[in-house]
Motif scaffolding. Structure first.
Motif: not given
Length: 245
Positions: A63-65, A85-87, A155-156, A223-224
């Protein structure tokens, strides 16, 4: 005509009423008229617990966000989080020990925004007024960077949180904010519980961490949201060392 016992009539009416609630999503039940509780779902509810956990981790990673809110207890300190959060970063608020501050990370640059009381706790008490309400750049070598940047790293944060301890098992069908879920437990709940969405992708929706280490809800998957550095007029570069850590 054989009379139907009154108790059976009441029982039939109760089952019909509760099954109607289940259809509307108010409650999650099984065994309503023999219906398959996984009918119309993404199918993960039929899988073994370890397969469900693997699929929800894969969905979360892809998931991007995501939006994450709730409490995390680490090293004896309780943090209340409301983070998006996102990448390439994240933004949101953190409350700890009665004080609330905001975090914003864009790429590798981390900003911390807090009131005068927060900054006055440091060695330089005079800094409070200068930094009150400002986004302060956090140097990567400062202890505060290591301490707080993890709260902005999708990610963390997810890799550290989405872990159940002990033997995995499923614990029935449930509902979170109107979304049907399957619950996975570690060691009958003592190792944590995770509610996984049965609708759409198998995203994690609610986590109760082992050892009373916090409870978190996950929402706004994929959801961006905008993520930009604050205006220079609202930013303070304090140098190589912050007045507090």
């Amino acid at each position: 005509m054989t009379a139907i016992p009154q108790g059976r009539t009441r029982r039939t009416a109760w089952v019909a009423a509760t099954c109607a609630l289940a259809v509307t999503g108010t409650v999650a039940l099984t065994g309503c008229g023999g219906d398959d509780p996984d009918a119309g779902t993404n199918g993960v509810g039929k899988l073994p617990a370890d397969k469900i956990q693997a699929k929800t981790r894969a969905a979360a990673d892809a998931a991007p966000a995501v939006r994450l809110s709730g409490t995390v207890v680490t090293s004896g300190t309780t943090y209340t989080l409301d983070m998006r959060l996102k990448a390439d970063g994240g933004t949101g608020s953190v409350t700890s020990k009665g004080g609330t501050f905001r975090l914003l990370r864009v790429g590798k640059q981390l900003f911390l925004k807090a009131d005068a009381d927060f900054w006055s706790q440091g060695q330089d008490s005079s800094a409070g007024g200068k930094l009150d309400g400002k986004y302060v750049k956090v140097p990567q070598g400062d202890p505060a960077y290591k301490k707080f940047s993890g709260f902005t790293d999708k990610d963390v944060l997810l890799s550290g949180l989405l872990t159940l301890h002990g033997k995995l098992a499923t614990d029935g069908h449930h509902s979170q904010s109107g979304v049907r879920t399957i619950r996975v437990t570690g060691d009958n709940g003592s190792g944590g519980t995770l509610d996984v969405s049965l609708e759409g992708k198998p995203y994690p929706l609610r986590l109760v961490r082992a050892g009373s280490a916090g409870t978190l809800s996950f929402s706004d998957w994929s959801k961006n949201f905008p993520l930009t550095e604050p205006p220079k007029s609202d930013t303070v570069d304090y140098g190589q060392q912050l007045p507090t850590s």
